[in-house]
Design an enzyme around this catalytic site. Sequence first.
Site, PDB file in Angstrom:
ATOM      1  CB  CYS A  11      93.677  52.981 -44.346  1.00 45.71           C
ATOM      2  SG  CYS A  11      94.080  54.032 -42.932  1.00 45.71           S
ATOM      3  CG  ASN A  14      97.678  54.168 -38.892  1.00 42.73           C
ATOM      4  OD1 ASN A  14      98.609  54.151 -38.090  1.00 42.73           O
ATOM      5  ND2 ASN A  14      96.589  53.453 -38.701  1.00 42.73           N
ATOM      6  CB  CYS A  16      90.190  58.056 -41.701  1.00 40.36           C
ATOM      7  SG  CYS A  16      90.525  59.838 -41.747  1.00 40.36           S
ATOM      8  NE  ARG A  17      90.490  54.672 -45.888  1.00 36.82           N
ATOM      9  CZ  ARG A  17      91.077  54.549 -47.058  1.00 36.82           C
ATOM     10  NH1 ARG A  17      90.451  53.875 -48.020  1.00 36.82           N
ATOM     11  NH2 ARG A  17      92.268  55.068 -47.293  1.00 36.82           N
ATOM     12  CB  SER A  18      93.769  51.242 -40.752  1.00 33.74           C
ATOM     13  OG  SER A  18      94.661  52.309 -40.571  1.00 33.74           O
ATOM     14  CG  ASP A 124      90.555  58.364 -47.953  1.00 32.09           C
ATOM     15  OD1 ASP A 124      90.162  58.805 -46.858  1.00 32.09           O
ATOM     16  OD2 ASP A 124      91.708  58.515 -48.375  1.00 32.09           O
TER      17      ASP A 124
END
Length: 152
Positions: A11, A14, A16-18, A124
Amino acid sequence: MANSHRLLFVCLGNICRSPMAEGIFLHLANERGVFNLFDVDSAGTGGWHEGARPDPRAIRTTARHGIQLPSTARQVVQNDLVEFNLLLAMDSANLGHLNRMGADNAILMRSFEPGNTNELDVPDPYYGSGDGFERVYTMLVASCNGLLDSLC
Ligand code: 4NP
């Protein structure tokens, strides 16, 4: 890294999402008894949070579902394109960044979400309210299950 499936979740920051994708994927792979088939990591196209643990909202959201996040943030490096055989981009900006680095093995994470042909970005959640993280969690569980179905 020894395993045949080497996956890098990517993401922007690095944090939150990934990291959520990485933790969820490892959890589901463990439940399916295929944990040992995979080497898994996550990284960000940006390096601002290098060395940081995931955002507390990401940690809280996955912890509610019994999932821990092992990640420490790092930036994507050129060697990742050869070290990992599949790069899973959280959104089209991340995918564009990887493609400009020369990746030919990058794909949008949500292209593995069963039945989803509509919106392929994981939004995001960093600047939004807390429930953005829960929505991201739901998308990532579906996408990780689809990814596991396609690889195992
Ligand atoms: P992520 O979210 O890409 O899901 O980790 C973000 C985290 C931090 C920033 C942007 C996105 N940031 O600009 O610091």
